[in-house]
Design an enzyme around this catalytic site. Sequence first.
Site, PDB file in Angstrom:
ATOM      1  N   ARG A  51       0.822  -1.219   0.000  1.00  0.00           N
ATOM      2  CA  ARG A  51       0.000   0.000   0.000  1.00  0.00           C
ATOM      3  C   ARG A  51       0.852   1.264   0.000  1.00  0.00           C
ATOM      4  O   ARG A  51       0.460   2.285   0.561  1.00  0.00           O
ATOM      5  CB  ARG A  51      -0.971   0.021   1.185  1.00  0.00           C
ATOM      6  CG  ARG A  51      -2.070  -1.021   1.103  1.00  0.00           C
ATOM      7  CD  ARG A  51      -3.225  -0.687   2.049  1.00  0.00           C
ATOM      8  NE  ARG A  51      -4.069  -1.865   2.268  1.00  0.00           N
ATOM      9  CZ  ARG A  51      -4.443  -2.307   3.463  1.00  0.00           C
ATOM     10  NH1 ARG A  51      -4.069  -1.672   4.550  1.00  0.00           N
ATOM     11  NH2 ARG A  51      -5.209  -3.372   3.566  1.00  0.00           N
TER      12      ARG A  51
ATOM     13  N   ARG B 162      -3.137   6.365   0.193  1.00  0.00           N
ATOM     14  CA  ARG B 162      -3.676   7.520   0.903  1.00  0.00           C
ATOM     15  C   ARG B 162      -2.677   8.237   1.790  1.00  0.00           C
ATOM     16  O   ARG B 162      -2.948   9.358   2.234  1.00  0.00           O
ATOM     17  CB  ARG B 162      -4.892   7.079   1.735  1.00  0.00           C
ATOM     18  CG  ARG B 162      -6.078   6.672   0.883  1.00  0.00           C
ATOM     19  CD  ARG B 162      -7.181   6.056   1.722  1.00  0.00           C
ATOM     20  NE  ARG B 162      -6.796   4.755   2.249  1.00  0.00           N
ATOM     21  CZ  ARG B 162      -7.528   4.048   3.099  1.00  0.00           C
ATOM     22  NH1 ARG B 162      -8.677   4.540   3.536  1.00  0.00           N
ATOM     23  NH2 ARG B 162      -7.126   2.868   3.523  1.00  0.00           N
TER      24      ARG B 162
ATOM     25  N   ARG C  53      -6.241  11.447  -7.094  1.00  0.00           N
ATOM     26  CA  ARG C  53      -7.510  10.738  -6.968  1.00  0.00           C
ATOM     27  C   ARG C  53      -8.703  11.658  -6.741  1.00  0.00           C
ATOM     28  O   ARG C  53      -9.841  11.187  -6.708  1.00  0.00           O
ATOM     29  CB  ARG C  53      -7.447   9.769  -5.780  1.00  0.00           C
ATOM     30  CG  ARG C  53      -6.941   8.378  -6.054  1.00  0.00           C
ATOM     31  CD  ARG C  53      -7.959   7.458  -6.717  1.00  0.00           C
ATOM     32  NE  ARG C  53      -9.301   7.553  -6.187  1.00  0.00           N
ATOM     33  CZ  ARG C  53      -9.741   6.945  -5.097  1.00  0.00           C
ATOM     34  NH1 ARG C  53      -8.939   6.200  -4.381  1.00  0.00           N
ATOM     35  NH2 ARG C  53     -11.003   7.072  -4.708  1.00  0.00           N
TER      36      ARG C  53
ATOM     37  N   ASP D 262      -6.778  -2.987  -7.163  1.00  0.00           N
ATOM     38  CA  ASP D 262      -7.526  -3.564  -6.047  1.00  0.00           C
ATOM     39  C   ASP D 262      -7.822  -5.012  -6.395  1.00  0.00           C
ATOM     40  O   ASP D 262      -7.991  -5.345  -7.581  1.00  0.00           O
ATOM     41  CB  ASP D 262      -8.827  -2.796  -5.802  1.00  0.00           C
ATOM     42  CG  ASP D 262      -9.498  -3.226  -4.503  1.00  0.00           C
ATOM     43  OD1 ASP D 262     -10.271  -4.220  -4.545  1.00  0.00           O
ATOM     44  OD2 ASP D 262      -9.260  -2.606  -3.467  1.00  0.00           O
TER      45      ASP D 262
ATOM     46  N   TYR E 166     -14.992 -11.934   0.094  1.00  0.00           N
ATOM     47  CA  TYR E 166     -15.719 -10.708  -0.260  1.00  0.00           C
ATOM     48  C   TYR E 166     -17.002 -11.037  -1.023  1.00  0.00           C
ATOM     49  O   TYR E 166     -18.055 -10.451  -0.784  1.00  0.00           O
ATOM     50  CB  TYR E 166     -14.839  -9.791  -1.109  1.00  0.00           C
ATOM     51  CG  TYR E 166     -13.823  -9.008  -0.323  1.00  0.00           C
ATOM     52  CD1 TYR E 166     -14.226  -8.049   0.608  1.00  0.00           C
ATOM     53  CD2 TYR E 166     -12.456  -9.207  -0.502  1.00  0.00           C
ATOM     54  CE1 TYR E 166     -13.294  -7.323   1.337  1.00  0.00           C
ATOM     55  CE2 TYR E 166     -11.518  -8.483   0.217  1.00  0.00           C
ATOM     56  CZ  TYR E 166     -11.943  -7.542   1.134  1.00  0.00           C
ATOM     57  OH  TYR E 166     -11.030  -6.835   1.862  1.00  0.00           O
TER      58      TYR E 166
END
Length: 357
Positions: A42, A46, A55, A91, A166
């Site tokens: 990651r 962010r 983004r 992702d 998921y």
Amino acid sequence: MGEDGGVLPPSHPLTDGRTSASAFIRAVRGERPERTPVWFMRQAGRSLPEYRASRAGVDMLDACLTPELAAEITLQPVRRHGVDAAILFSDIVVPVLLAGVDVRIVPGRGPVLDEPIRTASDVLKLRPIDPDVLAPISEAVRLTVAELGETPLIAFGGAPFTLASYLVEGGPSKDQLRARSLMYSDPHTWAALLNWCADVTGAFLRAQVEAGASTAQLFDSWIGSLSRRDYQRRVAPHSKRALDALRGLEVPKLHFGVGSGEVLDLLPGLGADAIGIDWRIPLDEASARLGGGIPLQGNIDPALLAAPWSVLHAHVEDVLDRGLAAPAHIVNLGHGVPPETDPDVLTRIVELVHARR
């Protein structure tokens, strides 16, 4: 050349020599380079202000499927931190979306399905992925590799169990109870679902490698919710199937699972050349469980990124010392970079690792 006739093209970074001598690739293959390589899971995300600017106003999945934007975000941490490898910004549900499943990413929560996959008829409706729909992924890889030069790009893919979790749960889950219930209540449907997930992830990984990724990492975020017996019998063969999609393409492969301590010794048998270790097990203990012959990746505790530098510095030194128990070591976190991380801390870690002799 493998059973499926696949082979890396002459222009591939591993074939033409751009990345084959890099510290990261050498370490994954079991050599110990002069300088210990480091990258962060990651790392393109962010925690970086340039990521947030890129983004702004763009949906996560749209960003993943816009080649120029995905390439830019992938390159940002390489420019900022000087890490030894990039990983494609994506992702794990991207190939699921491209295969026709209606999935969206809810900010602050993660992948969500309004209509989870829970019955045999649900699984029968799943269609094989059309290789043509992976074109935006391949283009993002080509654009990224053209800018990376000697820095390798890692192909990114979700392990079948995590993907299936998921799909069955309809979103993130603490214990994957519905998924594990399906595994027992309808083992044939479970196996069919995991095979589908393996094939979707395998096609996703293969497209990235063929377009120029120099290695591939399989992520199993929820592996820690499984018993050793269930993992061995009902999950591991499907993870192997996903990695087998790269047969014939001579790229080294990594496997990372969160909470995988009870099944560590099973992971090399899936086809992985190096194993990522989370923060729960010291690297020397992990190496012992693996018989001492497997390159390791990890395992700085992400919680310590917010600690005083003296505490984090000592922890990184300890990780480096324990990593000497393995034939080779790639420094990484024991999980992903938390969004609130100060980017300068990551840069300091890279400098510390690279200065160590």
